[in-house]
Scaffold this motif. Structure first.
Motif, PDB file in Angstrom:
ATOM      1  N   SER A  65      41.339   1.498  46.110  1.00 39.37           N
ATOM      2  CA  SER A  65      42.258   2.468  46.699  1.00 39.37           C
ATOM      3  C   SER A  65      42.806   1.957  48.025  1.00 39.37           C
ATOM      4  CB  SER A  65      41.560   3.815  46.900  1.00 39.37           C
ATOM      5  OG  SER A  65      40.433   3.649  47.734  1.00 39.37           O
ATOM      6  N   LYS A  66      42.368   0.772  48.419  1.00 41.47           N
ATOM      7  CA  LYS A  66      42.820   0.190  49.672  1.00 41.47           C
ATOM      8  C   LYS A  66      44.136  -0.553  49.446  1.00 41.47           C
ATOM      9  CE  LYS A  66      41.530  -3.073  53.243  1.00 41.47           C
ATOM     10  NZ  LYS A  66      40.636  -4.159  53.630  1.00 41.47           N
ATOM     11  N   ASN A  67      45.106  -0.288  50.292  1.00 41.60           N
ATOM     12  CA  ASN A  67      46.386  -0.974  50.230  1.00 41.60           C
ATOM     13  C   ASN A  67      46.348  -2.115  51.240  1.00 41.60           C
ATOM     14  OD1 ASN A  67      49.021  -1.824  50.219  1.00 41.60           O
ATOM     15  ND2 ASN A  67      49.862   0.243  50.160  1.00 41.60           N
TER      16      ASN A  67
ATOM     17  N   ARG B  74      43.312  -3.823  41.028  1.00 41.59           N
ATOM     18  CA  ARG B  74      43.806  -2.643  40.327  1.00 41.59           C
ATOM     19  C   ARG B  74      42.952  -1.408  40.604  1.00 41.59           C
ATOM     20  NH1 ARG B  74      47.403  -3.099  36.296  1.00 41.59           N
ATOM     21  NH2 ARG B  74      46.477  -1.360  35.173  1.00 41.59           N
TER      22      ARG B  74
ATOM     23  N   GLN C 290      46.818   1.686  54.366  1.00 45.05           N
ATOM     24  CA  GLN C 290      46.764   3.049  53.847  1.00 45.05           C
ATOM     25  C   GLN C 290      46.058   3.052  52.485  1.00 45.05           C
ATOM     26  OE1 GLN C 290      47.871   5.773  55.612  1.00 45.05           O
ATOM     27  NE2 GLN C 290      48.133   4.254  57.224  1.00 45.05           N
ATOM     28  N   PHE C 291      45.737   4.246  52.015  1.00 48.40           N
ATOM     29  CA  PHE C 291      45.097   4.364  50.713  1.00 48.40           C
ATOM     30  C   PHE C 291      46.151   4.537  49.634  1.00 48.40           C
ATOM     31  CE2 PHE C 291      41.733   5.642  53.627  1.00 48.40           C
ATOM     32  CZ  PHE C 291      40.716   4.821  53.182  1.00 48.40           C
ATOM     33  N   ARG C 292      45.817   4.092  48.435  1.00 47.89           N
ATOM     34  CA  ARG C 292      46.706   4.230  47.277  1.00 47.89           C
ATOM     35  C   ARG C 292      45.877   4.683  46.086  1.00 47.89           C
ATOM     36  NH1 ARG C 292      46.613   0.465  43.337  1.00 47.89           N
ATOM     37  NH2 ARG C 292      45.258  -1.309  43.644  1.00 47.89           N
ATOM     38  N   ARG C 293      46.579   5.119  45.068  1.00 44.78           N
ATOM     39  CA  ARG C 293      45.889   5.570  43.850  1.00 44.78           C
ATOM     40  C   ARG C 293      45.514   4.350  43.010  1.00 44.78           C
ATOM     41  NH1 ARG C 293      47.105  10.629  40.467  1.00 44.78           N
ATOM     42  NH2 ARG C 293      45.730  10.295  38.713  1.00 44.78           N
TER      43      ARG C 293
ATOM     44  N   GLU D   6      44.763   1.970  39.815  1.00 41.79           N
ATOM     45  CA  GLU D   6      45.446   1.890  38.531  1.00 41.79           C
ATOM     46  C   GLU D   6      44.435   1.917  37.395  1.00 41.79           C
ATOM     47  OE1 GLU D   6      48.419  -1.326  38.479  1.00 41.79           O
ATOM     48  OE2 GLU D   6      47.981  -1.513  40.615  1.00 41.79           O
TER      49      GLU D   6
ATOM     50  N   ASP E 195      49.505  -2.221  54.324  1.00 44.59           N
ATOM     51  CA  ASP E 195      49.605  -1.359  55.503  1.00 44.59           C
ATOM     52  C   ASP E 195      48.305  -0.640  55.857  1.00 44.59           C
ATOM     53  OD1 ASP E 195      49.451   0.506  53.514  1.00 44.59           O
ATOM     54  OD2 ASP E 195      51.471   1.289  53.787  1.00 44.59           O
TER      55      ASP E 195
END
Length: 108
Positions: free
Chosen positions: A92-94, A89, A99-102, A104, A97
């Motif tokens: 920031s690592k997805n 959660r 890519q970065f994510r926000r 939680e 793919d």
């Protein structure tokens, strides 16, 4: 710092409610006043009981794939399942793919 501790907050809430209820129901009969006081403050039979947090031991180990979310974590000490879920959660690592994510919102 004490204001962030849940047990400290719970004790303050209990004290505030107890004071309010004792004042609201300030009875002139000492027996009745004692019964209300016992109901509000008795540790086992009173209105407020604990524990507020219950741990189920032993903790479950993390499932396969938890490493996908953490490149820096030392695998000598693998996390428990609840820790791996928090890592997932908070990262920031997805893992799908790259890519970065926000991250939680997570209560630790």
């Amino acid at each position: 710092m004490g204001e962030l501790l849940p047990t400290w907050q719970a004790n303050n809430l209990i004290k505030g409610l107890t004071d309010y209820l004792k004042t609201t129901f300030a009875l002139s009969d000492p027996k009745a006043q004692g019964a209300i006081s016992d109901f509000l403050t008795h540790p086992d039979k009173g209105m407020f009981k604990g524990p507020y947090v219950r741990l189920r031991l032993p903790f479950e180990p993390a499932v396969e794939g938890w490493e996908d979310f953490l490149d820096f974590y030392d695998a000598k000490f693998p996390p428990y399942g609840h820790q791996a879920k928090a890592f997932e959660r908070l990262t920031s690592k997805n893992s799908t793919d790259g890519q970065f994510r926000r991250p939680e919102a997570t209560l630790v």
